[in-house]
Design a protein around this motif. Structure first.
Motif, short mmCIF file in Angstrom:
data_model
loop_
_atom_site.label_atom_id
_atom_site.label_comp_id
_atom_site.label_asym_id
_atom_site.label_seq_id
_atom_site.Cartn_x
_atom_site.Cartn_y
_atom_site.Cartn_z
N THR A 164 25.28 7.81 -13.73
CA THR A 164 23.97 7.28 -14.12
C THR A 164 24.15 5.87 -14.67
O THR A 164 23.21 5.08 -14.72
N TYR A 193 23.74 -1.99 -30.49
CA TYR A 193 24.32 -0.96 -29.62
C TYR A 193 24.07 -1.30 -28.16
O TYR A 193 24.97 -1.25 -27.31
N LYS A 232 22.94 15.21 -13.84
CA LYS A 232 22.93 14.31 -15.02
C LYS A 232 21.58 13.59 -15.14
O LYS A 232 21.06 13.40 -16.25
O1 AHQ Z 1 24.60 4.57 -24.30
C1 AHQ Z 1 24.90 5.29 -23.21
C2 AHQ Z 1 26.19 5.73 -22.96
O2 AHQ Z 1 27.17 5.42 -23.81
C3 AHQ Z 1 26.44 6.50 -21.84
C4 AHQ Z 1 27.71 7.09 -21.37
C5 AHQ Z 1 27.35 7.48 -19.95
C6 AHQ Z 1 28.00 8.76 -19.52
O3 AHQ Z 1 29.24 8.79 -19.49
O4 AHQ Z 1 27.28 9.72 -19.18
N1 AHQ Z 1 25.92 7.55 -19.94
C7 AHQ Z 1 25.43 6.81 -20.96
C8 AHQ Z 1 24.14 6.38 -21.19
C9 AHQ Z 1 23.87 5.60 -22.33
N2 AHQ Z 1 22.64 5.11 -22.62
C10 AHQ Z 1 21.49 5.59 -21.88
C11 AHQ Z 1 20.29 4.70 -22.17
O5 AHQ Z 1 19.34 4.71 -21.38
O6 AHQ Z 1 20.33 4.05 -23.21
C12 AHQ Z 1 21.85 5.73 -20.45
C13 AHQ Z 1 22.96 6.76 -20.31
C14 AHQ Z 1 23.29 6.96 -18.88
O7 AHQ Z 1 22.83 6.17 -18.05
O8 AHQ Z 1 23.94 7.98 -18.54
#
Ligand code: AHQ
Length: 259
Positions: A164, A193, A232
């Motif tokens: 994602t 962040y 996911k």
């Molecule tokens: O802040 C996000 C993050 O650290 C992650 C890790 C990653 C994963 O390994 O599944 N997915 C993810 C995501 C974060 N932020 C989301 C957002 O919209 O702020 C998006 C999310 C993702 O796209 O899976």
């Protein structure tokens, strides 16, 4: 020895022969097609980016997303535990440190600390994020399902579920200015962040995509990787369904906490 995801071809072609694997471009296109299911398109995020959320809705979102963020390094540690390849673990462990922070480096408190600061900027005290009092049932179940998926499925499937992040950077590039413009009462320092994700997520997504394409060679394995990414997308989408609706449970004076 490099592991590949080889599973029996569940549905051979009409002529009874195994279906041909996708080319790299076909495989990547099948993964990219799930952008249509990415939570950036959810009505709640659309209203967020239009500056239409109330402070209470934003606080609900921050408190529930914290439960997801806090779980990320644990799911990445589960992938590390399941992966037998040193070279992959050397790369993947960066994700754990991105969230937990680097020991002894005050300049890198990690994503979980930055999310706690986001909460303070939006008016949710640290203690209320950490004790999970605002976490909604569907958010807890979806996030726990993601952790369980990464603990129990072959590590390359869990890697595929992280893709994602192919869609994340565009979403965050839209979100940061939208939050700054739409909610001037929030100290922009609280968005640190998201600024960090702008360079972390593309790095992570590129590595994960190349790994999935390299290791999922059979058509069935390729389709399993696409299915992991679809799962996911649902994990992210259902959280916003719950956050948008709020807590519909009867109020209890002293609700029991989850252990
Ligand atoms: O802040 C996000 C993050 O650290 C992650 C890790 C990653 C994963 O390994 O599944 N997915 C993810 C995501 C974060 N932020 C989301 C957002 O919209 O702020 C998006 C999310 C993702 O796209 O899976």
């Amino acid at each position: 020895m490099q592991e590949t995801l080889e599973i029996l071809d569940s549905a051979p072609a009409a002529n009874g022969k195994p279906r041909d694997p996708w080319t790299r471009d076909e495989f990547v296109a099948a993964l990219e097609a799930l952008r249509a299911r990415y939570h950036q398109l959810h009505p709640f995020h659309v209203r967020m980016n239009a500056g239409q959320l109330s402070p209470e809705e934003l606080r609900r979102w921050v408190a529930n997303r914290f439960y997801y963020q806090r779980m990320i390094p644990r799911k990445d540690a589960a992938i590390l535990a399941n992966c037998p390849e040193e070279e992959v673990r050397r790369e993947w462990i960066k994700r754990v440190l991105d969230h937990d922070g680097t020991p002894g480096d005050p300049d890198d408190p990690g994503g979980i600390e930055k999310w706690l600061r986001l909460g303070e900027a939006i008016g949710v005290p640290r203690a209320e994020l950490l004790d999970e009092r605002h976490v909604l049932p569907a958010v807890r179940f979806a996030v726990n399902a993601y952790l369980e998926f990464c603990r129990t499925r072959p590590w390359i499937e869990a890697v595929a579920s992280s893709l994602t992040e192919l869609f994340g950077p565009d979403a965050i590039r839209e979100r940061i200015p939208a939050l700054e413009a739409g909610y001037p009462w929030i100290d922009p320092a609280g968005f640190a962040y998201f600024r960090a994700r702008l360079h972390q997520a593309p790095r992570d997504a590129e590595y994960a995509l190349n790994l999935v394409v390299e290791r999922c060679r059979m058509r069935a394995a390729q389709e399993t990787a696409v299915s992991a990414l679809a799962f996911k997308c649902d994990v992210l989408w259902v959280q916003l369904d719950a956050i948008e609706r709020g807590d519909t449970r009867p109020v209890m004076p002293n609700p029991p906490t989850w252990r």
